[in-house]
Scaffold this motif. Structure first.
Motif, PDB file in Angstrom:
ATOM      1  N   LYS A 173      14.703  -3.546  75.780  1.00 12.38           N
ATOM      2  CA  LYS A 173      14.213  -2.289  75.212  1.00 12.38           C
ATOM      3  C   LYS A 173      12.712  -2.123  75.400  1.00 12.38           C
ATOM      4  CE  LYS A 173      18.076  -1.139  72.626  1.00 12.38           C
ATOM      5  NZ  LYS A 173      18.624  -0.180  71.669  1.00 12.38           N
ATOM      6  N   PHE A 174      12.035  -3.239  75.423  1.00  8.57           N
ATOM      7  CA  PHE A 174      10.588  -3.158  75.658  1.00  8.57           C
ATOM      8  C   PHE A 174      10.294  -2.753  77.099  1.00  8.57           C
ATOM      9  CE2 PHE A 174       6.490  -5.069  76.828  1.00  8.57           C
ATOM     10  CZ  PHE A 174       5.684  -4.412  75.924  1.00  8.57           C
ATOM     11  N   SER A 175      11.111  -3.254  78.024  1.00  7.49           N
ATOM     12  CA  SER A 175      10.970  -2.838  79.418  1.00  7.49           C
ATOM     13  C   SER A 175      11.176  -1.342  79.557  1.00  7.49           C
ATOM     14  CB  SER A 175      11.987  -3.570  80.289  1.00  7.49           C
ATOM     15  OG  SER A 175      11.782  -4.953  80.207  1.00  7.49           O
ATOM     16  N   HIS A 176      12.148  -0.823  78.837  1.00  9.43           N
ATOM     17  CA  HIS A 176      12.395   0.620  78.869  1.00  9.43           C
ATOM     18  C   HIS A 176      11.191   1.377  78.337  1.00  9.43           C
ATOM     19  CE1 HIS A 176      16.829  -0.620  78.213  1.00  9.43           C
ATOM     20  NE2 HIS A 176      16.414  -0.895  79.421  1.00  9.43           N
ATOM     21  N   LEU A 177      10.632   0.837  77.280  1.00 10.96           N
ATOM     22  CA  LEU A 177       9.436   1.450  76.685  1.00 10.96           C
ATOM     23  C   LEU A 177       8.339   1.600  77.739  1.00 10.96           C
ATOM     24  CD1 LEU A 177       7.898   2.346  74.106  1.00 10.96           C
ATOM     25  CD2 LEU A 177       7.356  -0.050  73.717  1.00 10.96           C
ATOM     26  N   LEU A 178       8.110   0.548  78.496  1.00  9.60           N
ATOM     27  CA  LEU A 178       7.086   0.592  79.540  1.00  9.60           C
ATOM     28  C   LEU A 178       7.429   1.623  80.611  1.00  9.60           C
ATOM     29  CD1 LEU A 178       6.127  -3.160  80.133  1.00  9.60           C
ATOM     30  CD2 LEU A 178       5.051  -1.488  78.645  1.00  9.60           C
ATOM     31  N   HIS A 179       8.674   1.613  81.055  1.00 10.68           N
ATOM     32  CA  HIS A 179       9.068   2.543  82.113  1.00 10.68           C
ATOM     33  C   HIS A 179       9.039   3.998  81.639  1.00 10.68           C
ATOM     34  CE1 HIS A 179      10.329  -0.963  84.419  1.00 10.68           C
ATOM     35  NE2 HIS A 179      10.332  -0.172  85.457  1.00 10.68           N
ATOM     36  N   ARG A 238       1.227   5.119  94.292  1.00 13.08           N
ATOM     37  CA  ARG A 238       0.010   5.088  95.126  1.00 13.08           C
ATOM     38  C   ARG A 238      -0.593   3.695  95.169  1.00 13.08           C
ATOM     39  NH1 ARG A 238      -1.340  10.417  93.823  1.00 13.08           N
ATOM     40  NH2 ARG A 238      -1.873   9.815  91.706  1.00 13.08           N
ATOM     41  N   LYS A 239      -0.760   3.101  94.009  1.00 15.34           N
ATOM     42  CA  LYS A 239      -1.414   1.795  93.946  1.00 15.34           C
ATOM     43  C   LYS A 239      -0.555   0.710  94.583  1.00 15.34           C
ATOM     44  CE  LYS A 239      -4.612   2.483  90.221  1.00 15.34           C
ATOM     45  NZ  LYS A 239      -5.156   2.000  88.946  1.00 15.34           N
ATOM     46  N   THR A 242       0.315   0.522  84.151  1.00 17.86           N
ATOM     47  CA  THR A 242       0.296   0.408  85.618  1.00 17.86           C
ATOM     48  C   THR A 242      -0.355  -0.902  86.049  1.00 17.86           C
ATOM     49  OG1 THR A 242       0.125   2.815  85.798  1.00 17.86           O
ATOM     50  CG2 THR A 242      -0.435   1.540  87.752  1.00 17.86           C
ATOM     51  N   GLU A 243      -1.516  -1.185  85.489  1.00 16.83           N
ATOM     52  CA  GLU A 243      -2.241  -2.394  85.870  1.00 16.83           C
ATOM     53  C   GLU A 243      -1.441  -3.660  85.562  1.00 16.83           C
ATOM     54  OE1 GLU A 243      -5.018  -2.550  87.644  1.00 16.83           O
ATOM     55  OE2 GLU A 243      -4.901  -0.367  87.742  1.00 16.83           O
ATOM     56  N   LEU A 256      -2.922   5.051  78.361  1.00 20.85           N
ATOM     57  CA  LEU A 256      -1.822   4.111  78.229  1.00 20.85           C
ATOM     58  C   LEU A 256      -1.095   3.951  79.555  1.00 20.85           C
ATOM     59  CD1 LEU A 256      -0.662   2.427  76.034  1.00 20.85           C
ATOM     60  CD2 LEU A 256       0.926   4.245  75.499  1.00 20.85           C
ATOM     61  N   HIS A 257      -0.931   5.064  80.232  1.00 17.89           N
ATOM     62  CA  HIS A 257      -0.296   5.063  81.547  1.00 17.89           C
ATOM     63  C   HIS A 257      -1.019   4.093  82.481  1.00 17.89           C
ATOM     64  CE1 HIS A 257       1.987   7.095  84.798  1.00 17.89           C
ATOM     65  NE2 HIS A 257       0.983   6.657  85.519  1.00 17.89           N
ATOM     66  N   HIS A 258      -2.325   4.207  82.485  1.00 17.00           N
ATOM     67  CA  HIS A 258      -3.144   3.365  83.354  1.00 17.00           C
ATOM     68  C   HIS A 258      -3.011   1.885  82.993  1.00 17.00           C
ATOM     69  CE1 HIS A 258      -6.417   2.802  86.188  1.00 17.00           C
ATOM     70  NE2 HIS A 258      -6.941   1.928  85.347  1.00 17.00           N
ATOM     71  N   ALA A 259      -3.036   1.621  81.700  1.00 20.08           N
ATOM     72  CA  ALA A 259      -2.944   0.231  81.234  1.00 20.08           C
ATOM     73  C   ALA A 259      -1.631  -0.415  81.677  1.00 20.08           C
ATOM     74  CB  ALA A 259      -3.062   0.192  79.716  1.00 20.08           C
TER      75      ALA A 259
END
Lengths: 210, 210
Positions: free
Chosen positions: A96-102, B168-169, A118-119, A113-116
């Motif tokens: 569920k946490f993976s889903h949260l990220l996706h 992109r990244k 992604t990195e 948050l999107h950027h964080a």
DNA sequence: TGAAATTAAACAAACGTTTAATTAATTTTT
DNA sequence: AAAAATTAATTAAACGTTTGTTTAATTTCA
């Protein structure tokens, strides 16, 4: 567990189940058994709390792929197997946490948050990609599209685990089958990916368990 | 375009960008250029509007895989190629809508909508799965895990397109590269999947464009 | 004339956040 | 070591917005 940590783990569960906007601060406070003002006291805002949740959850597993990469005792294809095993393991441990990220990654209205996220995800991707590239240069693996190959591994796993109901129906299982707890399914996914990667990467016609 | 349709398409775009909870009814009304009361007048509630959006978007492409399946002029592996092409095409045509579906699918607090999306996606999955199974029984394809193979195809594509920034990244492209508009990327993904599926499915050692 | 479409305004409920007061814990001073 | 002073933790209540939805009046069109 202190209150700060209790808030984080509770928020993680609720955000995972209902999304960021779908979860209210009052709900988190109530479930964590703290006063609602404590959340802003510790985390300043709901959004900052979200960032803390992400940081808390990913810091533990951040070095996993790097460590695996430096292990020289294994052959290249054995390393691929290990990468698959570890990734499957990781996703099953907290689907569920993976889903949260996706989910957050597919939204574009909270850029920070999107950027964080992604990195965080890119680190894992590049570790695997570089490993594949090195072995292609050595002539061990076929000249495949390394970036998309990483996508295939990650995408397959996250796609299966996207929804319990979906998974059950797709695999034609009955209602008491719990995908996220099934050791058999975990092994089945590992097997599938290993077999897929062997025919994809290996030049010789070694077929795997088939 | 009449107002009803205008509301649906506007809602689709906003839901896709900001999620269900992240989009307000006022926002939809304002962007569609209608009075806020019109939304409840036509669609009863915000949730019902969401369901209408999903129905509207998926009805057009529902028969696509079934039609492809009944086409007998192609060889099995050529059909796999076509399936890949069509799926990539479909995802590139409306990537944000695909995310919307997957996002909703990974949430569990709107069971009705969850169920509706599951049924829609399952149709496509079973069509492809059955096709693979038939050709395994005929001895044309290797004995692979058909269900997970479908997951691999769908998962790879949706994983790449999950975020423009991420894409992109990951592919080491600069800022003016637009993944969702890139014909080259579309072809690259198709190529990767076709190559992957040929080594995965075909018994003989035919390698594809490599 | 009558039904359908459209509007501005208001509805109660829920939202994230802040306030100001109180208690608990810690540090400093005697 | 006890008392005083200071900081940290916790609380209930209220803040102003925003939420989805509804009302009742008006306009449009057949």
């Amino acid at each position: 567990m202190d209150k700060r940590e209790k808030i984080i783990t509770t928020a993680m569960n609720l955000f995972s189940q209902k999304g960021f906007e779908g979860t209210s601060v009052r709900e988190i406070a109530s479930a964590a058994g703290v006063n609602i003002a404590m959340i802003n006291y510790y985390f300043v805002s709901k959004e900052k709390l979200f960032e803390s949740v992400v940081e808390y959850k990913t810091s533990a597993t951040r070095t996993m792929f790097a460590e695996l990469d430096s292990n020289t005792a294994l052959s290249p294809i054995e390393k691929v197997d290990k990468i698959i095993d570890r990734y499957v393991e990781r996703m099953f441990a907290a689907p569920k946490f993976s889903h949260l990220l996706h989910r957050e990654l597919s939204l574009s209205h909270r850029p920070k948050l999107h950027h964080a996220i992604t990195e965080i995800l890119l680190q894992n991707i590049f570790t695997i990609k570089t490993f594949l590239q090195k072995n292609i240069e050595k002539g061990v693996f076929k000249k495949v599209d390394t970036e998309l190959t990483v996508c295939t591994i990650i995408g397959t796993i996250s796609n299966i685990l996207v929804s319990e109901e979906m998974c059950r129906k797709m695999l034609r299982k009955n209602k008491d089958f719990n995908p996220y707890q099934s050791k058999k399914l975990k092994e089945r996914i590992s097997e599938h990916l290993k077999q897929l990667m062997r025919s994809h990467l290996l030049k010789t016609n070694k077929t795997f368990k088939q």
